[in-house]
Write a protein that holds these residues in place. Structure first.
Motif, PDB file in Angstrom:
ATOM      1  N   ILE A 145     -26.877  -9.552  18.320  1.00 33.76           N
ATOM      2  CA  ILE A 145     -28.092  -8.906  18.666  1.00 33.76           C
ATOM      3  C   ILE A 145     -27.767  -8.030  19.738  1.00 33.76           C
ATOM      4  O   ILE A 145     -26.669  -8.155  20.508  1.00 33.76           O
ATOM      5  CB  ILE A 145     -29.157  -9.766  19.101  1.00 33.76           C
ATOM      6  CG1 ILE A 145     -28.768 -10.782  20.158  1.00 33.76           C
ATOM      7  CG2 ILE A 145     -29.750 -10.777  18.050  1.00 33.76           C
ATOM      8  CD1 ILE A 145     -29.567 -11.803  20.928  1.00 33.76           C
ATOM      9  N   ARG A 146     -28.628  -6.967  19.986  1.00 30.48           N
ATOM     10  CA  ARG A 146     -28.500  -6.115  21.048  1.00 30.48           C
ATOM     11  C   ARG A 146     -28.729  -6.743  22.505  1.00 30.48           C
ATOM     12  O   ARG A 146     -29.825  -7.430  22.599  1.00 30.48           O
ATOM     13  CB  ARG A 146     -29.361  -4.773  20.750  1.00 30.48           C
ATOM     14  CG  ARG A 146     -29.084  -4.008  19.794  1.00 30.48           C
ATOM     15  CD  ARG A 146     -29.912  -2.594  19.872  1.00 30.48           C
ATOM     16  NE  ARG A 146     -31.491  -3.124  19.826  1.00 30.48           N
ATOM     17  CZ  ARG A 146     -32.075  -3.313  18.720  1.00 30.48           C
ATOM     18  NH1 ARG A 146     -31.403  -3.085  17.569  1.00 30.48           N
ATOM     19  NH2 ARG A 146     -33.223  -3.434  18.575  1.00 30.48           N
ATOM     20  N   SER A 147     -27.834  -6.337  23.585  1.00 26.67           N
ATOM     21  CA  SER A 147     -28.276  -6.907  24.648  1.00 26.67           C
ATOM     22  C   SER A 147     -29.201  -5.716  25.425  1.00 26.67           C
ATOM     23  O   SER A 147     -29.430  -4.595  24.674  1.00 26.67           O
ATOM     24  CB  SER A 147     -26.959  -6.583  25.706  1.00 26.67           C
ATOM     25  OG  SER A 147     -26.570  -5.399  25.877  1.00 26.67           O
ATOM     26  N   VAL A 148     -30.120  -6.491  26.027  1.00 30.66           N
ATOM     27  CA  VAL A 148     -31.301  -5.313  26.817  1.00 30.66           C
ATOM     28  C   VAL A 148     -31.018  -5.520  28.419  1.00 30.66           C
ATOM     29  O   VAL A 148     -30.526  -6.323  28.814  1.00 30.66           O
ATOM     30  CB  VAL A 148     -32.679  -5.989  26.370  1.00 30.66           C
ATOM     31  CG1 VAL A 148     -33.062  -6.078  24.824  1.00 30.66           C
ATOM     32  CG2 VAL A 148     -32.919  -7.495  26.809  1.00 30.66           C
ATOM     33  N   SER A 149     -31.794  -4.488  28.804  1.00 33.46           N
ATOM     34  CA  SER A 149     -31.688  -4.294  30.400  1.00 33.46           C
ATOM     35  C   SER A 149     -32.337  -5.777  31.007  1.00 33.46           C
ATOM     36  O   SER A 149     -32.896  -6.648  30.350  1.00 33.46           O
ATOM     37  CB  SER A 149     -32.686  -3.255  30.764  1.00 33.46           C
ATOM     38  OG  SER A 149     -34.005  -3.468  30.525  1.00 33.46           O
ATOM     39  N   ALA A 150     -31.958  -5.771  32.337  1.00 35.11           N
ATOM     40  CA  ALA A 150     -32.313  -7.033  33.040  1.00 35.11           C
ATOM     41  C   ALA A 150     -33.817  -6.958  33.094  1.00 35.11           C
ATOM     42  O   ALA A 150     -34.388  -8.116  32.706  1.00 35.11           O
ATOM     43  CB  ALA A 150     -31.762  -7.056  34.357  1.00 35.11           C
ATOM     44  N   ASP A 151     -34.507  -5.947  33.281  1.00 32.50           N
ATOM     45  CA  ASP A 151     -36.008  -6.071  33.197  1.00 32.50           C
ATOM     46  C   ASP A 151     -36.606  -6.433  31.887  1.00 32.50           C
ATOM     47  O   ASP A 151     -37.575  -7.200  31.967  1.00 32.50           O
ATOM     48  CB  ASP A 151     -36.653  -4.669  33.613  1.00 32.50           C
ATOM     49  CG  ASP A 151     -36.303  -4.341  35.160  1.00 32.50           C
ATOM     50  OD1 ASP A 151     -36.162  -5.258  35.867  1.00 32.50           O
ATOM     51  OD2 ASP A 151     -36.445  -3.135  35.443  1.00 32.50           O
ATOM     52  N   LEU A 152     -36.033  -5.941  30.771  1.00 30.36           N
ATOM     53  CA  LEU A 152     -36.494  -6.258  29.542  1.00 30.36           C
ATOM     54  C   LEU A 152     -36.323  -7.671  29.304  1.00 30.36           C
ATOM     55  O   LEU A 152     -37.033  -8.488  28.644  1.00 30.36           O
ATOM     56  CB  LEU A 152     -36.048  -5.449  28.488  1.00 30.36           C
ATOM     57  CG  LEU A 152     -36.560  -3.944  28.351  1.00 30.36           C
ATOM     58  CD1 LEU A 152     -35.827  -3.337  26.971  1.00 30.36           C
ATOM     59  CD2 LEU A 152     -38.030  -4.014  27.958  1.00 30.36           C
ATOM     60  N   GLN A 153     -35.083  -8.137  29.705  1.00 31.65           N
ATOM     61  CA  GLN A 153     -34.864  -9.512  29.392  1.00 31.65           C
ATOM     62  C   GLN A 153     -35.682 -10.512  30.239  1.00 31.65           C
ATOM     63  O   GLN A 153     -36.193 -11.652  29.809  1.00 31.65           O
ATOM     64  CB  GLN A 153     -33.343  -9.893  29.865  1.00 31.65           C
ATOM     65  CG  GLN A 153     -32.929 -11.408  29.375  1.00 31.65           C
ATOM     66  CD  GLN A 153     -32.894 -11.576  28.217  1.00 31.65           C
ATOM     67  OE1 GLN A 153     -32.057 -11.439  27.203  1.00 31.65           O
ATOM     68  NE2 GLN A 153     -34.017 -12.257  27.356  1.00 31.65           N
ATOM     69  N   LYS A 154     -36.301 -10.091  31.312  1.00 29.99           N
ATOM     70  CA  LYS A 154     -36.936 -10.771  32.391  1.00 29.99           C
ATOM     71  C   LYS A 154     -38.473 -11.096  31.522  1.00 29.99           C
ATOM     72  O   LYS A 154     -39.117 -12.018  31.552  1.00 29.99           O
ATOM     73  CB  LYS A 154     -37.180 -10.250  33.702  1.00 29.99           C
ATOM     74  CG  LYS A 154     -37.980 -10.951  34.677  1.00 29.99           C
ATOM     75  CD  LYS A 154     -37.920 -10.239  35.963  1.00 29.99           C
ATOM     76  CE  LYS A 154     -38.654 -10.927  37.152  1.00 29.99           C
ATOM     77  NZ  LYS A 154     -40.005 -10.998  36.944  1.00 29.99           N
ATOM     78  N   SER A 155     -38.986  -9.836  31.133  1.00 28.87           N
ATOM     79  CA  SER A 155     -39.914  -9.962  30.441  1.00 28.87           C
ATOM     80  C   SER A 155     -39.998 -10.877  28.988  1.00 28.87           C
ATOM     81  O   SER A 155     -41.204 -11.347  29.059  1.00 28.87           O
ATOM     82  CB  SER A 155     -40.458  -8.347  29.806  1.00 28.87           C
ATOM     83  OG  SER A 155     -40.767  -7.522  31.111  1.00 28.87           O
TER      84      SER A 155
END
Length: 312
Positions: free
Chosen positions: A6-16
């Motif tokens: 899977i793609r990694s996402v930004s820290a903000d998206l991961q937090k959401s």
């Protein structure tokens, strides 16, 4: 168990994803494998089962495995039964390209506030009603929906804001939205695709629009009704939700020109030509469904409702 692809996402998206979608990063691989295992056990269902695709359904269902099963089943059930509405098999379909090239459907490049919900702009009157059918519009939507499911982390984590510009709509356009069509759209949006609609705005609405729209509203679920706002000439309240700068240049914003967005969408279709051809390999066979087959004749009656599919 191998790590999920899977793609990694930004820290903000991961937090959401963690706080809003119940995502547990350490469990993603196990959750995807559980969903894949279930798909393999369904004799009637042939579905894509790559990691990123399944993760999108899990995110869209807030990691409820049972809801994800149900949505995947309905996604392919409706596509198989109503390919004229929900089929996405041929990226070179001239009727689909006509809808895209007219700018009826625009996926705006920047999400709200740069990292918020993805914006979809529908310009319903951009093409004369005698130049396309509502089936063409629905199918074109299905192509873009699948690209969002596969590729767009903002759409899958932050959600989607839809804007429907009806400024150039004619009575002929409105007549295309029959109760049967509205029922299909409503059920597909609520029961089959793993999106999290955040807002839906109708802008530039003419006099008398709300009278017609109230009839359409009755064919929507309560959740869908609550997300809708109708704006006539004054758009101040609309801009409070979607700041002007996040609209296309032609609307006074700086979120790409319509021509640029159309060009990018055509490029996406070109690049995914083989991917869409592969969709012919997926679907459902009601004769093989465990339990009672679905009675499609009664599923979409004007006064009927979509009965829950039996999901093991």
């Amino acid at each position: 168990m191998s790590s999920p692809k899977i793609r990694s996402v930004s820290a903000d998206l991961q937090k959401s994803a963690i706080e809003e979608l119940n995502e547990v990063p350490e469990r993603i691989g196990a959750d995807i494998e559980a969903l894949r295992s279930w798909i393999k056990q369904q004799p009637h269902l042939r579905a894509r089962d790559d990691d990123q695709f399944l993760l999108s359904f899990l995110r869209g269902c807030k990691f409820s495995l049972e809801k994800a099963k149900s949505k995947i089943d309905k996604y392919y059930t409706l596509r198989t039964k109503y390919p004229e509405f929900f089929g996405a098999f041929d990226a070179d379909d001239a009727s689909i390209r006509a809808v895209i090239n007219a700018g009826l459907l625009l996926l705006l490049p920047k999400p709200v506030n740069e990292d918020g919900p993805r914006i979809i702009l529908v310009r319903q009157g951009a093409l004369p009603a005698d130049k396309y059918t509502i089936e063409h519009f629905a199918r074109a939507s299905s192509y873009l929906q699948e690209l969002l499911i596969r590729d767009d982390d903002y759409a899958m984590i932050r959600g989607i804001i839809s804007i429907i510009d009806v400024e150039n709509c004619t009575p002929a356009h409105v007549m295309q939205m029959t109760p049967s069509v509205m029922k299909k759209f409503s059920i597909h949006a609520e029961e089959a695709v793993p999106f999290r609609p955040k807002q839906q705005h109708f802008i530039h609405t003419p006099s008398g629009f709300e009278t017609i729209f109230n009839v359409m509203r009755g064919l929507m679920t309560k959740k869908q009704q609550e997300r809708i706002s109708v704006h006539a000439d004054k758009l101040d309240k609309f801009y409070e939700k979607v700041p002007l700068r996040y609209l296309p240049v032609e609307y006074g914003g700086d979120n790409g020109t319509i021509a640029e967005i159309i060009s990018h969408t055509n490029k996406q279709l070109d690049e995914n030509r083989e991917y869409f051809k592969e969709n012919k390999n997926y679907g459902t066979d009601e004769s093989l469904r465990l339990g009672k087959p679905i009675d499609f004749d009664n599923l979409f009656g004007v006064e009927g409702s979509f009965r829950k599919l039996e999901v093991d």
